[in-house]
Scaffold this active site. Structure first.
Site, PDB file in Angstrom:
ATOM      1  N   ASN A  11      17.832  23.157 -15.858  1.00 13.22           N
ATOM      2  CA  ASN A  11      16.464  22.630 -15.890  1.00 13.22           C
ATOM      3  C   ASN A  11      16.112  22.162 -14.479  1.00 13.22           C
ATOM      4  O   ASN A  11      16.565  21.104 -14.040  1.00 13.22           O
ATOM      5  CB  ASN A  11      16.413  21.471 -16.901  1.00 13.22           C
ATOM      6  CG  ASN A  11      15.078  20.764 -16.886  1.00 13.22           C
ATOM      7  OD1 ASN A  11      14.098  21.243 -16.305  1.00 13.22           O
ATOM      8  ND2 ASN A  11      15.022  19.609 -17.539  1.00 13.22           N
ATOM      9  N   LYS A  13      13.366  21.140 -13.343  1.00 12.92           N
ATOM     10  CA  LYS A  13      12.348  20.074 -13.323  1.00 12.92           C
ATOM     11  C   LYS A  13      11.280  20.391 -12.257  1.00 12.92           C
ATOM     12  O   LYS A  13      10.983  21.542 -12.012  1.00 12.92           O
ATOM     13  CB  LYS A  13      13.003  18.706 -13.132  1.00 12.92           C
ATOM     14  CG  LYS A  13      14.155  18.489 -14.127  1.00 12.92           C
ATOM     15  CD  LYS A  13      14.652  17.076 -14.178  1.00 12.92           C
ATOM     16  CE  LYS A  13      15.770  16.990 -15.220  1.00 12.92           C
ATOM     17  NZ  LYS A  13      16.260  15.659 -15.438  1.00 12.92           N
ATOM     18  N   HIS A  99      11.793  17.200 -24.003  1.00 12.93           N
ATOM     19  CA  HIS A  99      12.681  16.643 -22.972  1.00 12.93           C
ATOM     20  C   HIS A  99      12.356  15.155 -22.789  1.00 12.93           C
ATOM     21  O   HIS A  99      11.197  14.751 -22.902  1.00 12.93           O
ATOM     22  CB  HIS A  99      12.502  17.399 -21.651  1.00 12.93           C
ATOM     23  CG  HIS A  99      13.523  16.969 -20.650  1.00 12.93           C
ATOM     24  ND1 HIS A  99      13.354  15.849 -19.871  1.00 12.93           N
ATOM     25  CD2 HIS A  99      14.755  17.458 -20.356  1.00 12.93           C
ATOM     26  CE1 HIS A  99      14.438  15.682 -19.121  1.00 12.93           C
ATOM     27  NE2 HIS A  99      15.296  16.645 -19.398  1.00 12.93           N
ATOM     28  N   GLU A 101      11.906  13.339 -20.338  1.00 14.22           N
ATOM     29  CA  GLU A 101      10.848  13.020 -19.374  1.00 14.22           C
ATOM     30  C   GLU A 101       9.465  13.312 -19.979  1.00 14.22           C
ATOM     31  O   GLU A 101       8.484  12.645 -19.650  1.00 14.22           O
ATOM     32  CB  GLU A 101      11.081  13.788 -18.065  1.00 14.22           C
ATOM     33  CG  GLU A 101      12.238  13.153 -17.295  1.00 14.22           C
ATOM     34  CD  GLU A 101      13.193  14.125 -16.638  1.00 14.22           C
ATOM     35  OE1 GLU A 101      12.804  15.267 -16.353  1.00 14.22           O
ATOM     36  OE2 GLU A 101      14.361  13.736 -16.420  1.00 14.22           O
ATOM     37  N   GLU A 171      20.670  14.483 -25.253  1.00  7.46           N
ATOM     38  CA  GLU A 171      20.625  13.995 -23.872  1.00  7.46           C
ATOM     39  C   GLU A 171      20.324  12.496 -23.888  1.00  7.46           C
ATOM     40  O   GLU A 171      19.145  12.109 -23.951  1.00  7.46           O
ATOM     41  CB  GLU A 171      19.521  14.711 -23.093  1.00  7.46           C
ATOM     42  CG  GLU A 171      19.687  16.211 -23.024  1.00  7.46           C
ATOM     43  CD  GLU A 171      18.908  16.767 -21.854  1.00  7.46           C
ATOM     44  OE1 GLU A 171      19.541  17.129 -20.851  1.00  7.46           O
ATOM     45  OE2 GLU A 171      17.668  16.802 -21.918  1.00  7.46           O
ATOM     46  N   GLY A 177      20.026  11.996 -14.914  1.00  6.32           N
ATOM     47  CA  GLY A 177      19.703  11.767 -13.505  1.00  6.32           C
ATOM     48  C   GLY A 177      20.261  10.474 -12.945  1.00  6.32           C
ATOM     49  O   GLY A 177      19.901  10.062 -11.853  1.00  6.32           O
ATOM     50  N   SER A 217      23.693  14.063 -16.526  1.00  5.79           N
ATOM     51  CA  SER A 217      24.653  13.963 -15.415  1.00  5.79           C
ATOM     52  C   SER A 217      25.901  14.827 -15.615  1.00  5.79           C
ATOM     53  O   SER A 217      27.011  14.418 -15.265  1.00  5.79           O
ATOM     54  CB  SER A 217      25.027  12.498 -15.143  1.00  5.79           C
ATOM     55  OG  SER A 217      23.866  11.780 -14.753  1.00  5.79           O
TER      56      SER A 217
HETATM   57  P1  PGA Z   1      20.637  15.617 -15.129  1.00  5.65           P
HETATM   58  O1  PGA Z   1      19.416  16.055 -16.090  1.00  5.65           O
HETATM   59  O2  PGA Z   1      21.700  16.683 -15.275  1.00  5.65           O
HETATM   60  O3  PGA Z   1      20.051  15.553 -13.745  1.00  5.65           O
HETATM   61  O4  PGA Z   1      21.125  14.298 -15.618  1.00  5.65           O
HETATM   62  C1  PGA Z   1      19.662  16.602 -17.347  1.00  5.65           C
HETATM   63  C2  PGA Z   1      18.344  16.941 -18.015  1.00  5.65           C
HETATM   64  O5  PGA Z   1      17.362  16.227 -17.808  1.00  5.65           O
HETATM   65  O6  PGA Z   1      18.255  17.933 -18.756  1.00  5.65           O
END
Ligand code: PGA
Length: 261
Positions: A11, A13, A99, A101, A171, A177, A217
Site C-alpha cells: 500500500n 498510500k 483502511h 486512514e 491492522e 506506521g 509495521s
Molecule cells: P505500515 O502500514 O506498514 O507503514 O505500518 C500498513 C498499512 O497501513 O497498511
C-alpha cells in the site's frame, strides 16, 4: 502445506511520483520474478495506476494492480470520487476498503465501508477489508469487540459466495506506521478469533478458505515470524513497500511459509 495461498499487498498510500512509482514497479517486478506461491498486489496512488499498469503488462507480470479506495456509485455528480468502472477501465483488480486512514483520518463509517465492499465484490474485483482497534480500544480491553463489530458490519449482507473475492486485513491502528508491530502471538490470537467468527457467520469452509492478512509495521526483519503463525496468511505493507528490496524480502517470507507449513 498451507491451504491458503499467501497474499501480500504493498500500500503505497499518498507517496511516490510519476518517476518513482515507475521505478518502484520495475524494482518490485525484478526482485520478485522467481516467486510464484504468493499472490502479490501493489496499490499506487490513483494518478499512477495507468502507468504502473502498463509496466506490469509490458513485463508480463502477475502482480495485481490495486486501488487504495473507491466510490460505490457507478457515475454522476460525486466530485473527486472514483468509480469502480473507472478503476476497472484502468486495469485495477483489487481495492482496499476501510483502511484505518480512511476510517480515522477521513472519517468513513462502518456502513460506508460495507457499501463500498459490496460494490467492489459486485464489480468482480477483490476487496481487501481492513479492520483493527486503536490503542485506546486495546488498552481498555476492547480489542475483540471492536474487531468483531468491524468484521460483522463490514460484511453485512455479503453472501458466502462472495468470499472468493474477499481478503480480510487485520491492522491494529497503533501499529500502522509507528514501528510498533503486534507480537506474532497477539496477532495470531486476533486472527484465530476472526476465523472462528467467520465460521459462525458463514461456515467452516468460508473460514478455512479466507485469507486473513496482518498489517502494521511489517518489515523484512519481522515478516517471517508473523507469517509463520497458522492464521496469518500474508500482510498488507505500508512503509516497507516503498523499497523494492524490502518489499521483496517480505513477499519471500510469505512464500517460504506457504511452502513449509
Ligand atoms: P505500515 O502500514 O506498514 O507503514 O505500518 C500498513 C498499512 O497501513 O497498511
Amino acid at each position: 502445506m498451507r491451504e491458503r495461498k499467501p497474499f501480500v499487498g504493498g500500500n503505497w498510500k499518498m507517496n511516490t511520483n510519476r518517476t518513482t512509482s515507475a521505478d518502484l514497479t520495475r524494482g518490485v517486478i525484478d526482485a520478485l520474478s522467481s516467486v510464484n506461491n504468493a499472490e502479490i498486489a501493489i496499490f499506487p496512488p490513483f494518478p499512477y495506476l495507468l502507468s504502473v499498469r502498463s509496466i506490469l503488462r509490458d513485463r508480463g507480470s502477475s502482480i495485481k494492480l490495486g486501488a487504495q479506495d473507491c466510490y460505490h456509485k457507478p457515475d454522476g455528480a460525486f466530485t473527486g470520487e472514483v468509480s469502480l468502472d473507472m478503476l476497472k477501465d484502468c486495469g485495477v483488480q483489487t481495492v482496499l476498503v476501510g483502511h484505518s486512514e480512511r476510517r480515522h483520518v477521513i472519517g468513513e463509517s462502518d456502513e460506508m465501508i460495507n457499501t463500498k465492499l459490496r460494490a467492489v465484490v459486485d464489480a468482480g474485483l477483490i476487496a481487501i477489508l481492513c479492520i483493527g482497534e486503536t490503542l485506546d480500544q486495546r488498552e481498555s480491553g476492547h480489542t475483540d469487540p471492536v474487531n468483531q463489530r468491524q468484521l460483522r458490519t463490514g460484511l453485512a449482507d455479503v453472501s458466502a459466495d462472495a468470499f472468493e473475492r474477499i481478503v480480510i486485513a487485520y491492522e491494529p491502528v497503533w501499529a500502522i506506521g509507528t514501528g510498533k508491530t503486534a507480537t506474532p502471538e497477539d496477532a495470531q490470537d486476533v486472527h484465530g478469533k476472526l476465523r472462528k467468527l467467520l465460521a459462525q457467520m458463514y461456515n467452516t469452509d468460508v473460514a478455512q478458505r479466507t485469507r486473513i492478512i496482518y498489517g502494521g509495521s511489517v518489515k523484512g526483519a519481522n515478516a517471517e515470524e508473523l507469517f509463520r503463525q497458522p492464521d496469518i496468511d500474508g500482510g498488507l505493507i505500508g512503509g516497507a513497500s516503498l523499497k523494492a528490496p524490502e518489499f521483496a524480502q517480505i513477499v519471500k517470507a510469505a512464500s517460504v511459509t506457504a511452502a513449509k507449513t
